[in-house]
Design a protein around this motif. Sequence first.
Motif, PDB file in Angstrom:
ATOM      1  N   GLY A 261      -0.608  -8.091  -3.840  1.00 50.97           N
ATOM      2  CA  GLY A 261      -0.826  -6.669  -4.028  1.00 50.97           C
ATOM      3  C   GLY A 261      -2.185  -6.264  -3.501  1.00 50.97           C
ATOM      4  O   GLY A 261      -2.921  -7.073  -2.919  1.00 50.97           O
ATOM      5  N   SER A 262      -2.540  -5.014  -3.711  1.00 50.24           N
ATOM      6  CA  SER A 262      -3.859  -4.506  -3.321  1.00 50.24           C
ATOM      7  C   SER A 262      -4.762  -4.484  -4.543  1.00 50.24           C
ATOM      8  O   SER A 262      -4.346  -4.099  -5.634  1.00 50.24           O
ATOM      9  CB  SER A 262      -3.748  -3.096  -2.738  1.00 50.24           C
ATOM     10  OG  SER A 262      -3.101  -3.121  -1.478  1.00 50.24           O
ATOM     11  N   ARG A 314      -6.193  -6.930   0.222  1.00 46.70           N
ATOM     12  CA  ARG A 314      -4.979  -7.523  -0.333  1.00 46.70           C
ATOM     13  C   ARG A 314      -5.279  -8.906  -0.902  1.00 46.70           C
ATOM     14  O   ARG A 314      -6.140  -9.634  -0.405  1.00 46.70           O
ATOM     15  CB  ARG A 314      -3.907  -7.668   0.748  1.00 46.70           C
ATOM     16  CG  ARG A 314      -3.470  -6.359   1.388  1.00 46.70           C
ATOM     17  CD  ARG A 314      -2.434  -5.653   0.566  1.00 46.70           C
ATOM     18  NE  ARG A 314      -1.212  -6.442   0.429  1.00 46.70           N
ATOM     19  CZ  ARG A 314      -0.181  -6.090  -0.340  1.00 46.70           C
ATOM     20  NH1 ARG A 314      -0.254  -4.978  -1.060  1.00 46.70           N
ATOM     21  NH2 ARG A 314       0.882  -6.846  -0.407  1.00 46.70           N
ATOM     22  N   GLY A 384       2.182   2.241  -6.471  1.00 44.50           N
ATOM     23  CA  GLY A 384       2.294   1.929  -5.053  1.00 44.50           C
ATOM     24  C   GLY A 384       1.859   0.509  -4.731  1.00 44.50           C
ATOM     25  O   GLY A 384       2.306  -0.449  -5.355  1.00 44.50           O
ATOM     26  N   GLU A 385       0.954   0.361  -3.767  1.00 45.80           N
ATOM     27  CA  GLU A 385       0.518  -0.966  -3.321  1.00 45.80           C
ATOM     28  C   GLU A 385      -0.286  -1.707  -4.375  1.00 45.80           C
ATOM     29  O   GLU A 385      -0.527  -2.913  -4.251  1.00 45.80           O
ATOM     30  CB  GLU A 385      -0.321  -0.826  -2.056  1.00 45.80           C
ATOM     31  CG  GLU A 385      -1.619  -0.053  -2.263  1.00 45.80           C
ATOM     32  CD  GLU A 385      -2.353   0.199  -0.960  1.00 45.80           C
ATOM     33  OE1 GLU A 385      -2.820  -0.786  -0.343  1.00 45.80           O
ATOM     34  OE2 GLU A 385      -2.449   1.384  -0.558  1.00 45.80           O
ATOM     35  N   TYR A 386      -0.721  -1.020  -5.433  1.00 41.65           N
ATOM     36  CA  TYR A 386      -1.494  -1.662  -6.493  1.00 41.65           C
ATOM     37  C   TYR A 386      -0.606  -2.290  -7.565  1.00 41.65           C
ATOM     38  O   TYR A 386      -1.114  -2.960  -8.469  1.00 41.65           O
ATOM     39  CB  TYR A 386      -2.447  -0.659  -7.126  1.00 41.65           C
ATOM     40  CG  TYR A 386      -3.450  -0.106  -6.126  1.00 41.65           C
ATOM     41  CD1 TYR A 386      -4.588  -0.842  -5.783  1.00 41.65           C
ATOM     42  CD2 TYR A 386      -3.235   1.121  -5.500  1.00 41.65           C
ATOM     43  CE1 TYR A 386      -5.490  -0.356  -4.853  1.00 41.65           C
ATOM     44  CE2 TYR A 386      -4.133   1.610  -4.565  1.00 41.65           C
ATOM     45  CZ  TYR A 386      -5.255   0.864  -4.234  1.00 41.65           C
ATOM     46  OH  TYR A 386      -6.153   1.347  -3.307  1.00 41.65           O
ATOM     47  N   THR A 389       3.791  -7.375  -6.183  1.00 38.23           N
ATOM     48  CA  THR A 389       5.139  -7.850  -5.853  1.00 38.23           C
ATOM     49  C   THR A 389       5.138  -9.359  -6.080  1.00 38.23           C
ATOM     50  O   THR A 389       4.083  -9.993  -6.103  1.00 38.23           O
ATOM     51  CB  THR A 389       5.507  -7.541  -4.403  1.00 38.23           C
ATOM     52  OG1 THR A 389       4.580  -8.211  -3.518  1.00 38.23           O
ATOM     53  CG2 THR A 389       5.461  -6.041  -4.136  1.00 38.23           C
TER      54      THR A 389
END
Length: 405
Positions: A261-262, A314, A384-386, A389
């Motif tokens: 993730g970010s 990331r 979102g990207e935070y 996954t």
Amino acid sequence: MPQPGAAPATNRLVVDLHELVLAAWVPVPRTGVLRLRHRFPHARSVAWSTYHPLTLSPIEALRDREIVPDDGVANPFIAGADRTASHREYTVVVSRRSPQEVGEPNVLSSHGLPLVILFYRVYVPDRGRDRLGDAGVPVVEGDPARWTSRRRRIATTVATTLTWNVTAAGLTPPYLALRAVGRTRTGPAVTDGRWDAFFNVPRLAAPLLRDTWAAGLVEALPRAPRGPAANWATDSAIASIDVDRRLGPAPDGRNVLVVQGSMPRTPRTWHGDAIMDDRAELRYWSLSSMTAVPIGVTTRTLFDEQVPVDEAGRYTIVVSTPADRPVNATWDRGVAWLPWSARGDGYGRRAAGVLALRNQDPAPDFRHAIQHVSGPGAEASVMGEYLPTQRYLSREQFEEEEGPG
């Protein structure tokens, strides 16, 4: 990989191993106030809170950036402040009355209760400092004899033990009953599992019902209010996911979980920044490996400064047993390693466990924190990207990737 300022330990119901908690039962004066003298620690964050002695629900919270210091003292936790200042004194007041009625700063009201549980929390002391950030233990003004070290230890033990046992005793039977609903080898963990923000205790049943014949009951669970996550002492919010290393491709179940993730921008306090970062998006970020919630034993935590990030911000974290740790899951390869829960889920499934993501005190303009997830199911759209996954691989597969990302 850099090590934390605090030695690893086992924490229950606190989730994070880089959080040191002092707790005590505090009788609140019928008239007047109880004052506690203290110093700002050299640490990432600190907070005070009062909890109801029977329901264990939060009453009042005082975050570090809200604390009014003594005259001539600057608060080192305010964005842009000098974290190295030598004068660091302040006073916290506990009263049955409201802050407006008391007329002093830093008031924690008991809302009329004669007894509260008082919590004091410290996150990540600076490198080279002790676990209390060299600030010592708060001292009660006017009657220190009642708060000797021995009495503090007894009060802390009683308060935390009661909290653990009441919670575990109350949640274990429904947890085991709901786990049996799925009748699957790995349930509630699934390959494409989702992160659930914590809203309230009843919604902890959602992952246990999802993907089972009783999935329709998930919609009947209460969706609000957020519960303690909205007003915990450190403005923390938590999202969690059930995991099971048998879900991967290795036929013997010895798989690794790759989490990516970010990383939000956080202060670099443990690394010694002298000024509190005024561009930080979160005060603190961590990922913990733990048992199922009813037992709530955390066996390892990574906080933000222990996780390498690439030029795009990331991160890659590998979760595995020590025996299955990939050779390239190292800091110098840009990968953090988090040991799998040493006790599994705590209920006999050694391959299972829970990951807990903590976001603390987001900046007003950072809208991707867990705190902004308005309802169940909105985690991905808000974060979102935070939002991490995850995917299951065999150890050999990860080692073959040569610099995953």
